[in-house]
Design an enzyme around this catalytic site. Structure first.
Site, PDB file in Angstrom:
ATOM      1  N   LEU A 231      -3.610  11.868   3.410  1.00  0.00           N
ATOM      2  CA  LEU A 231      -2.982  10.628   2.551  1.00  0.00           C
ATOM      3  C   LEU A 231      -4.327   9.816   1.943  1.00  0.00           C
ATOM      4  O   LEU A 231      -4.297   9.685   0.851  1.00  0.00           O
ATOM      5  CB  LEU A 231      -2.288   9.592   3.380  1.00  0.00           C
ATOM      6  N   SER A 232      -5.386   9.773   2.873  1.00  0.00           N
ATOM      7  CA  SER A 232      -6.378   8.710   2.305  1.00  0.00           C
ATOM      8  C   SER A 232      -7.476   9.479   1.324  1.00  0.00           C
ATOM      9  O   SER A 232      -7.537  10.736   1.168  1.00  0.00           O
ATOM     10  CB  SER A 232      -7.376   8.435   3.580  1.00  0.00           C
TER      11      SER A 232
ATOM     12  N   PRO B   9     -10.703   8.842  -1.932  1.00  0.00           N
ATOM     13  CA  PRO B   9     -11.667   7.822  -2.087  1.00  0.00           C
ATOM     14  C   PRO B   9     -11.436   6.555  -2.501  1.00  0.00           C
ATOM     15  O   PRO B   9     -12.148   5.591  -2.025  1.00  0.00           O
ATOM     16  CB  PRO B   9     -12.848   8.844  -3.053  1.00  0.00           C
TER      17      PRO B   9
ATOM     18  N   THR C  70      -8.653  13.811   9.717  1.00  0.00           N
ATOM     19  CA  THR C  70      -8.822  14.279  11.375  1.00  0.00           C
ATOM     20  C   THR C  70      -8.281  15.675  11.093  1.00  0.00           C
ATOM     21  O   THR C  70      -7.445  16.214  10.507  1.00  0.00           O
ATOM     22  CB  THR C  70      -8.032  13.480  11.928  1.00  0.00           C
TER      23      THR C  70
ATOM     24  N   ARG D 232       1.431   5.294  14.400  1.00  0.00           N
ATOM     25  CA  ARG D 232       0.682   4.081  15.016  1.00  0.00           C
ATOM     26  C   ARG D 232       1.243   3.766  16.417  1.00  0.00           C
ATOM     27  O   ARG D 232       0.243   3.292  17.167  1.00  0.00           O
ATOM     28  CB  ARG D 232       1.368   2.945  13.993  1.00  0.00           C
TER      29      ARG D 232
ATOM     30  N   ILE E 281     -20.443  -5.751  31.550  1.00  0.00           N
ATOM     31  CA  ILE E 281     -20.416  -5.855  33.005  1.00  0.00           C
ATOM     32  C   ILE E 281     -21.575  -4.781  33.588  1.00  0.00           C
ATOM     33  O   ILE E 281     -22.340  -5.045  34.561  1.00  0.00           O
ATOM     34  CB  ILE E 281     -19.048  -5.584  33.551  1.00  0.00           C
TER      35      ILE E 281
ATOM     36  N   GLU F 136      -4.857   4.990  10.519  1.00  0.00           N
ATOM     37  CA  GLU F 136      -3.527   4.722  10.585  1.00  0.00           C
ATOM     38  C   GLU F 136      -2.976   3.415  10.392  1.00  0.00           C
ATOM     39  O   GLU F 136      -1.948   2.860  10.562  1.00  0.00           O
ATOM     40  CB  GLU F 136      -2.698   5.417  11.776  1.00  0.00           C
ATOM     41  N   GLY F 137      -3.701   2.854   9.196  1.00  0.00           N
ATOM     42  CA  GLY F 137      -3.222   1.296   8.883  1.00  0.00           C
ATOM     43  C   GLY F 137      -4.451   0.415   9.562  1.00  0.00           C
ATOM     44  O   GLY F 137      -4.365   0.238  10.842  1.00  0.00           O
TER      45      GLY F 137
HETATM   46  N1  CAA Z   1       7.909   2.155   6.927  1.00  0.00           N
HETATM   47  C1  CAA Z   1       8.781   2.660   5.877  1.00  0.00           C
HETATM   48  N2  CAA Z   1       8.779   2.560   4.550  1.00  0.00           N
HETATM   49  C2  CAA Z   1       7.977   1.681   4.180  1.00  0.00           C
HETATM   50  C3  CAA Z   1       6.877   1.178   5.136  1.00  0.00           C
HETATM   51  C4  CAA Z   1       7.070   1.509   6.541  1.00  0.00           C
HETATM   52  N3  CAA Z   1       6.282   1.081   7.272  1.00  0.00           N
HETATM   53  N4  CAA Z   1       5.774   0.367   4.278  1.00  0.00           N
HETATM   54  C5  CAA Z   1       6.351   0.378   3.131  1.00  0.00           C
HETATM   55  N5  CAA Z   1       7.424   1.303   3.187  1.00  0.00           N
HETATM   56  C6  CAA Z   1       8.234   1.568   1.777  1.00  0.00           C
HETATM   57  C7  CAA Z   1       8.732   0.397   1.130  1.00  0.00           C
HETATM   58  O1  CAA Z   1      10.089   0.135   1.646  1.00  0.00           O
HETATM   59  C8  CAA Z   1       8.864   0.693  -0.324  1.00  0.00           C
HETATM   60  O2  CAA Z   1       9.791   1.774  -0.539  1.00  0.00           O
HETATM   61  P1  CAA Z   1      11.118   1.283  -1.747  1.00  0.00           P
HETATM   62  O3  CAA Z   1      10.345   0.842  -3.042  1.00  0.00           O
HETATM   63  O4  CAA Z   1      12.119   2.413  -1.721  1.00  0.00           O
HETATM   64  O5  CAA Z   1      11.659   0.077  -1.156  1.00  0.00           O
HETATM   65  C9  CAA Z   1       7.684   1.577  -0.370  1.00  0.00           C
HETATM   66  O6  CAA Z   1       7.225   2.227   0.822  1.00  0.00           O
HETATM   67  C10 CAA Z   1       6.164   0.885  -0.959  1.00  0.00           C
HETATM   68  O7  CAA Z   1       6.202  -0.364  -0.280  1.00  0.00           O
HETATM   69  P2  CAA Z   1       5.703  -1.664  -0.845  1.00  0.00           P
HETATM   70  O8  CAA Z   1       6.382  -2.040  -2.379  1.00  0.00           O
HETATM   71  O9  CAA Z   1       5.674  -2.372   0.307  1.00  0.00           O
HETATM   72  O10 CAA Z   1       4.134  -1.093  -1.240  1.00  0.00           O
HETATM   73  P3  CAA Z   1       2.781  -1.940  -1.061  1.00  0.00           P
HETATM   74  O11 CAA Z   1       1.756  -1.180  -1.952  1.00  0.00           O
HETATM   75  O12 CAA Z   1       2.874  -3.382  -1.205  1.00  0.00           O
HETATM   76  O13 CAA Z   1       2.562  -1.763   0.555  1.00  0.00           O
HETATM   77  C11 CAA Z   1       1.700  -0.429   2.243  1.00  0.00           C
HETATM   78  C12 CAA Z   1       2.360  -0.584   1.116  1.00  0.00           C
HETATM   79  C13 CAA Z   1       2.511  -0.961   3.452  1.00  0.00           C
HETATM   80  C14 CAA Z   1       0.277  -1.397   2.463  1.00  0.00           C
HETATM   81  C15 CAA Z   1       1.291   1.088   2.540  1.00  0.00           C
HETATM   82  O14 CAA Z   1       0.484   1.548   1.351  1.00  0.00           O
HETATM   83  C16 CAA Z   1       0.412   1.179   3.881  1.00  0.00           C
HETATM   84  O15 CAA Z   1       1.183   1.411   4.746  1.00  0.00           O
HETATM   85  N6  CAA Z   1      -1.033   1.474   3.804  1.00  0.00           N
HETATM   86  C17 CAA Z   1      -1.754   1.866   4.748  1.00  0.00           C
HETATM   87  C18 CAA Z   1      -1.997   3.371   4.586  1.00  0.00           C
HETATM   88  C19 CAA Z   1      -2.301   3.960   5.969  1.00  0.00           C
HETATM   89  O16 CAA Z   1      -1.684   3.662   7.093  1.00  0.00           O
HETATM   90  N7  CAA Z   1      -3.147   5.069   6.033  1.00  0.00           N
HETATM   91  C20 CAA Z   1      -3.638   5.597   7.354  1.00  0.00           C
HETATM   92  C21 CAA Z   1      -4.132   7.024   6.997  1.00  0.00           C
HETATM   93  S1  CAA Z   1      -3.691   8.211   7.804  1.00  0.00           S
HETATM   94  C22 CAA Z   1      -4.782   8.367   9.021  1.00  0.00           C
HETATM   95  O17 CAA Z   1      -5.541   7.600   9.223  1.00  0.00           O
HETATM   96  C23 CAA Z   1      -4.496   9.489  10.177  1.00  0.00           C
HETATM   97  C24 CAA Z   1      -5.638  10.013  10.877  1.00  0.00           C
HETATM   98  O18 CAA Z   1      -6.609  10.648  10.275  1.00  0.00           O
HETATM   99  C25 CAA Z   1      -6.037   9.352  12.021  1.00  0.00           C
END
Ligand code: CAA
Length: 379
Positions: A125-126, A128, A158, A243, A337, A363-364
């Site tokens: 997903l991520s 640059p 990962t 998460r 400690i 993961e956020g």
């Molecule tokens: N669960 C389900 N749906 C969700 C959601 C959630 N937690 N969060 C948002 N959505 C949905 C919303 O309902 C919306 O859908 P609709 O338009 O159909 O209603 C859509 O997603 C867009 O949401 P927003 O309008 O709220 O968008 P936003 O840009 O304001 O916010 C965000 C989105 C919550 C910030 C999102 O971009 C996010 O979670 N960002 C973090 C990304 C992340 O976690 N990256 C981790 C990378 S993976 C990783 O790290 C794996 C690894 O290697 C260990």
């Protein structure tokens, strides 16, 4: 409400603890130094069923619940967070995503091999320019009729170099923003798919983190997960469960550091008695034990809600936010400690402290978890 673990959950805990203590602990410092993970250990994790714990047996998995998974994650993370991030991504992002949203032929073709640990998966997903702001995907998946033409770069992936199957989030209709995003199953070896540089990280150094490049990769339409434009919902839904896995990882890192600190405090003497008998140290350990217990309850609650088919979005975010914060704090106190010994690699706690930091980021980030929690408050 029953706070006791069932016999089955206790058995999982014991099996994961035995594996972590007997097979992961020897060599964990060397792997951290060398930034490599032994393929035979990965194979063992597959044989023992740790790579597809929640997948139904008909698709090669263990058919266990989320609680069993977080219990195993805690035990493995106490010793080796590089092993547990590989496990977490394969279980909760890749296998769960395919099981929940893949079609039957995708499950037959990919899920069975991923769940048994024969092959490993990555979740991409991520980018640059798109980390927390995940809707701003720049990777393009152009619709060319019977295939998508994939172009772009994914960062900090990962299992990036070892994964045979990657779930790649990409934009098909930029004008539709997040509703134009798709998730494609991309196989390693497809022409135009290459692995970029390995990241030289602060923590989880033995885990395989790479950037991935896609240059005119032709991905068959049948490799799209769900309906057209479902990719962002797919990513968000999958990350909700992911998460919980990372919260369990943070809990395990903290618990590992706490156990080492408790043992050390009883052995080390200063001013004529064990340092545990000094109130300054006792109070630190009391706070560590209390925060650990609170984090464990949040992690178990999120897992339970998921198992009961209830809404767990907010609970997962709370568990990750709290567990990752206490992981940073507990590991730092564990180093304190240990004093001078804590600052050298041999005593493990400095590695756990370095490993803890990423749980507040991937993961956020903690800030994104707060955003998710706050949005849920007014629902
Ligand atoms: N669960 C389900 N749906 C969700 C959601 C959630 N937690 N969060 C948002 N959505 C949905 C919303 O309902 C919306 O859908 P609709 O338009 O159909 O209603 C859509 O997603 C867009 O949401 P927003 O309008 O709220 O968008 P936003 O840009 O304001 O916010 C965000 C989105 C919550 C910030 C999102 O971009 C996010 O979670 N960002 C973090 C990304 C992340 O976690 N990256 C981790 C990378 S993976 C990783 O790290 C794996 C690894 O290697 C260990």
């Amino acid at each position: 409400m029953d706070f006791n673990l069932s016999e089955e959950h206790e058995a999982v805990q014991l099996a994961a603890r035995d594996f972590a203590q007997n097979e992961l602990l020897p060599g964990v410092i060397e792997r951290d130094n060398a930034q490599t993970f032994d393929p035979s250990l990965r194979q063992r994790m597959g044989e023992l069923g740790f790579l597809g714990m929640m997948v139904p047996p008909e698709y090669g998995g263990g058919g266990m619940d989320t609680l069993a998974y977080v219990i195993a994650m805690e035990e493995i993370s106490k010793v080796d967070a590089s092993a547990s991030v590989m496990m977490s991504v394969n279980n909760s992002l890749v296998c769960w995503g395919l099981e929940a949203f893949g079609n039957e032929s995708q499950k037959q073709k990919y899920l069975t091999r991923l769940a048994s640990g024969e092959i490993l998966g990555a979740f991409c997903l991520s980018e640059p320019e798109a980390g927390s702001d995940a809707t701003s995907q720049q990777t393009l998946a152009e619709d060319k009729g019977d295939y998508y033409l994939l172009n772009g770069t994914k960062n900090w992936i990962t299992n990036g170099a070892t994964a045979s199957v990657c779930l790649v989030i990409a934009q098909t209709y930029p004008e539709k923003r997040h509703k134009g995003i798709n998730c494609l199953i991309v196989e390693k070896g497809m022409p135009g798919f290459s692995v970029g540089k390995k990241e030289d990280k602060m923590g989880i150094r033995a885990s395989d983190t790479h950037s991935l490049m896609f240059s005119d990769v032709q991905v068959p339409k049948e490799n799209r997960i769900g309906p057209d434009g479902f990719g962002f919902s797919f990513a968000m839904s999958t990350l909700n469960g992911g998460r919980i896995g990372i919260a369990a990882q943070a809990l395990g890192i903290a618990a590992g550091a706490y156990e080492l600190a408790l043992q050390y405090a009883q052995e080390r003497k200063a001013f004529g008695k064990a340092i545990f008998d000094h109130q300054a140290i006792q109070f630190k350990l009391a706070d560590m034990a209390t925060r650990l217990e609170a984090a464990r309850l949040l992690v178990y609650k999120a897992a339970r809600l998921k198992d009961q088919g209830k809404d767990y979005v907010q609970a997962a975010a709370m568990a990750k936010l709290y567990a990752s914060d206490i992981a940073m704090w507990v590991t730092t106190e564990a180093v304190q400690i240990h004093g001078g010994y804590g600052y050298v690699k041999e005593y493990h706690v400095e590695r756990l402290m370095r490993d803890a930091k990423i749980t507040q980021i991937y993961e956020g980030t903690s800030e994104i978890q707060k955003l998710v929690i706050a949005r849920g408050l007014t629902k």
